[in-house]
Design an enzyme around this catalytic site. Structure first.
Site, PDB file in Angstrom:
ATOM      1  N   GLY A   1      11.170  36.649  26.731  1.00 49.18           N
ATOM      2  CA  GLY A   1      10.708  37.495  25.638  1.00 49.18           C
ATOM      3  C   GLY A   1      11.913  38.085  24.918  1.00 49.18           C
ATOM      4  O   GLY A   1      13.066  37.935  25.359  1.00 49.18           O
ATOM      5  N   GLY A   2      11.652  38.724  23.791  1.00 48.47           N
ATOM      6  CA  GLY A   2      12.694  39.479  23.103  1.00 48.47           C
ATOM      7  C   GLY A   2      13.719  38.660  22.344  1.00 48.47           C
ATOM      8  O   GLY A   2      14.782  39.167  22.006  1.00 48.47           O
TER       9      GLY A   2
ATOM     10  N   MET B   1       6.042  27.192  19.004  1.00 53.32           N
ATOM     11  CA  MET B   1       7.037  28.127  19.548  1.00 53.32           C
ATOM     12  C   MET B   1       8.086  28.425  18.482  1.00 53.32           C
ATOM     13  O   MET B   1       8.670  27.510  17.893  1.00 53.32           O
ATOM     14  CB  MET B   1       7.736  27.526  20.778  1.00 53.32           C
TER      15      MET B   1
ATOM     16  N   GLY C   1       5.007  39.941  22.066  1.00 48.21           N
ATOM     17  CA  GLY C   1       5.327  40.592  23.335  1.00 48.21           C
ATOM     18  C   GLY C   1       6.074  41.883  23.115  1.00 48.21           C
ATOM     19  O   GLY C   1       5.489  42.966  23.021  1.00 48.21           O
ATOM     20  N   SER C   2       7.411  41.773  22.982  1.00 51.26           N
ATOM     21  CA  SER C   2       8.221  42.992  22.877  1.00 51.26           C
ATOM     22  C   SER C   2       7.841  43.858  21.684  1.00 51.26           C
ATOM     23  O   SER C   2       7.787  45.081  21.809  1.00 51.26           O
ATOM     24  CB  SER C   2       9.711  42.678  22.832  1.00 51.26           C
TER      25      SER C   2
ATOM     26  N   HIS D   1      -0.591  30.694  28.878  1.00 48.63           N
ATOM     27  CA  HIS D   1       0.423  29.775  28.332  1.00 48.63           C
ATOM     28  C   HIS D   1       1.228  29.216  29.497  1.00 48.63           C
ATOM     29  O   HIS D   1       2.052  29.918  30.083  1.00 48.63           O
ATOM     30  CB  HIS D   1       1.299  30.599  27.364  1.00 48.63           C
TER      31      HIS D   1
ATOM     32  N   ASP E   1       4.192  31.739  18.637  1.00 46.91           N
ATOM     33  CA  ASP E   1       4.649  32.535  19.786  1.00 46.91           C
ATOM     34  C   ASP E   1       6.176  32.612  19.783  1.00 46.91           C
ATOM     35  O   ASP E   1       6.849  31.582  19.777  1.00 46.91           O
ATOM     36  CB  ASP E   1       4.145  31.847  21.069  1.00 46.91           C
ATOM     37  N   GLY E   2       6.690  33.842  19.793  1.00 51.38           N
ATOM     38  CA  GLY E   2       8.130  34.043  19.924  1.00 51.38           C
ATOM     39  C   GLY E   2       8.721  34.831  18.763  1.00 51.38           C
ATOM     40  O   GLY E   2       8.729  34.371  17.625  1.00 51.38           O
TER      41      GLY E   2
ATOM     42  N   MET F   1       4.036  27.291  30.967  1.00 48.44           N
ATOM     43  CA  MET F   1       5.363  26.722  30.739  1.00 48.44           C
ATOM     44  C   MET F   1       5.815  26.151  32.075  1.00 48.44           C
ATOM     45  O   MET F   1       6.717  26.682  32.741  1.00 48.44           O
ATOM     46  CB  MET F   1       6.320  27.810  30.204  1.00 48.44           C
TER      47      MET F   1
ATOM     48  N   ASP G   1       2.005  34.618  30.160  1.00 45.17           N
ATOM     49  CA  ASP G   1       3.056  33.599  30.201  1.00 45.17           C
ATOM     50  C   ASP G   1       3.371  33.193  31.638  1.00 45.17           C
ATOM     51  O   ASP G   1       3.855  34.004  32.426  1.00 45.17           O
ATOM     52  CB  ASP G   1       4.327  34.148  29.536  1.00 45.17           C
TER      53      ASP G   1
ATOM     54  N   HIS H   1      -2.297  37.553  26.235  1.00 44.69           N
ATOM     55  CA  HIS H   1      -1.477  36.346  26.420  1.00 44.69           C
ATOM     56  C   HIS H   1      -0.703  36.465  27.738  1.00 44.69           C
ATOM     57  O   HIS H   1       0.009  37.443  27.970  1.00 44.69           O
ATOM     58  CB  HIS H   1      -0.518  36.229  25.234  1.00 44.69           C
TER      59      HIS H   1
ATOM     60  N   MET I   1       5.576  30.781  34.041  1.00 47.37           N
ATOM     61  CA  MET I   1       6.838  30.008  34.027  1.00 47.37           C
ATOM     62  C   MET I   1       7.201  29.596  35.447  1.00 47.37           C
ATOM     63  O   MET I   1       7.070  30.397  36.375  1.00 47.37           O
ATOM     64  CB  MET I   1       7.968  30.880  33.470  1.00 47.37           C
TER      65      MET I   1
ATOM     66  N   SER J   1       1.511  39.745  24.472  1.00 47.12           N
ATOM     67  CA  SER J   1       1.966  39.052  25.679  1.00 47.12           C
ATOM     68  C   SER J   1       2.359  40.067  26.746  1.00 47.12           C
ATOM     69  O   SER J   1       3.241  40.896  26.529  1.00 47.12           O
ATOM     70  CB  SER J   1       3.176  38.174  25.359  1.00 47.12           C
TER      71      SER J   1
HETATM   72  C1  DX5 Z   1       8.296  33.057  25.552  1.00 45.23           C
HETATM   73  C2  DX5 Z   1       6.851  33.390  25.738  1.00 45.23           C
HETATM   74  C3  DX5 Z   1       6.340  34.393  24.789  1.00 45.23           C
HETATM   75  C4  DX5 Z   1       6.984  35.749  24.913  1.00 45.23           C
HETATM   76  C5  DX5 Z   1       7.026  36.322  23.538  1.00 45.23           C
HETATM   77  O1  DX5 Z   1       8.620  31.961  26.315  1.00 45.23           O
HETATM   78  O2  DX5 Z   1       6.036  32.248  25.603  1.00 45.23           O
HETATM   79  O3  DX5 Z   1       4.935  34.522  24.858  1.00 45.23           O
HETATM   80  O4  DX5 Z   1       6.290  36.642  25.738  1.00 45.23           O
HETATM   81  O5  DX5 Z   1       7.779  37.454  23.582  1.00 45.23           O
HETATM   82  P1  DX5 Z   1       8.376  38.106  22.267  1.00 45.23           P
HETATM   83  O6  DX5 Z   1       7.214  38.459  21.403  1.00 45.23           O
HETATM   84  O7  DX5 Z   1       9.116  39.283  22.793  1.00 45.23           O
HETATM   85  O8  DX5 Z   1       9.259  37.073  21.628  1.00 45.23           O
HETATM   86 ZN    ZN Z   2       3.821  32.623  25.446  1.00 52.14          ZN
END
Ligand code: DX5
Ligand code: ZN
Length: 216
Positions: free
Chosen positions: A145-146, A138, A198-199, A65, A176-177, A67, A34, A32, A36, A7
């Site tokens: 993230g994180g 999710m 992501g992180s 994705h 994801d997450g 959101m 994100d 990926h 928002m 991500s």
């Molecule tokens: C959260 C996002 C994820 C996010 C995941 O709302 O949909 O895709 O980037 O990040 P990590 O892997 O750090 O949880």
């Molecule tokens: Zn995502």
């Protein structure tokens, strides 16, 4: 064996091209993205112009994705910008609009996916099973993230795996997450095909070895 979709929420936004090339070089499968809107989730990230700018930078599929509230308003623009996969949240609109939205995404030549927030049960996906190419579970509250991986989502993942297998559907199952080199194992065991990270991906000292853990 699962696919990994790093991500870019955890990438350096001033160096997205560099970071996406790095995903390619290390064997990442999808990118990926994100999106928002500050309404469906309490955060604002990136949108259509960024997807459009990234399209010529990579041949990897762009896994977008959404959101955002009432995603049907924007799916055409995201497909035109270059999304290969578009994921909508079933909590973001009424069921009839979600069904129409999935049809619209497929009609536009894009893969259609639904996502379920942690509080949404597996059964809520049933009306959409024939209309989607992927279900994204999710394992954190969407928006940031994180966050810490919610292992208590694994029974839901397993239930969805069984629902898809019983019906012989080719629909992929994604998580994801909070996915890292450890939590990826339990996701694979419970039937995930695609893992978003992501992180953990961007923090990994050896990103190639990190990706290999997912591919095993
Ligand atoms: C959260 C996002 C994820 C996010 C995941 O709302 O949909 O895709 O980037 O990040 P990590 O892997 O750090 O949880
Ligand atoms: Zn995502």
């Amino acid at each position: 064996m699962a696919k990994i979709a790093p991500s870019i929420l955890a990438a350096d936004f001033a160096n997205l091209e560099r970071d996406i090339h790095n995903i390619e070089e290390n064997g990442g499968d999808w990118v990926h993205v994100d999106v928002m809107d500050g309404l469906f989730v309490p955060n604002i990230s990136i949108g259509i112009p960024v997807v459009q700018a990234l399209r010529p930078v990579t041949r990897l599929p762009l896994d977008v994705h959404l959101m955002i509230q009432r995603p049907i308003r924007y799916v055409e623009q995201f497909v035109k910008a270059g999304a290969d996969w578009l994921t909508i949240h079933i909590e973001a609109d009424q069921p009839e609009n979600n069904l129409a939205c999935l049809d619209k995404i497929r009609f536009l030549g894009c893969k259609a996916a639904i996502s379920l927030k942690p509080g949404t049960p597996a059964e809520a996906a049933i009306p959409y099973l024939d209309k989607c190419d992927m279900i994204l579970v999710m394992t954190v509250e969407p928006g940031f993230g994180g966050q810490k991986f919610m292992a208590d989502m694994m029974p839901k993942l397993k239930t969805l795996r069984a629902m898809l297998d019983e019906r012989s559907l080719k629909c992929l199952l994604a998580v994801d997450g909070g996915v890292d080199g450890i939590t990826c194992e339990i996701c694979k065991e419970n039937g995930a095909d695609v893992l978003v990270a992501g992180s953990a991906y961007f923090k990994a000292g050896d990103r190639r070895a990190f990706v290999e853990r997912f591919h095993r």
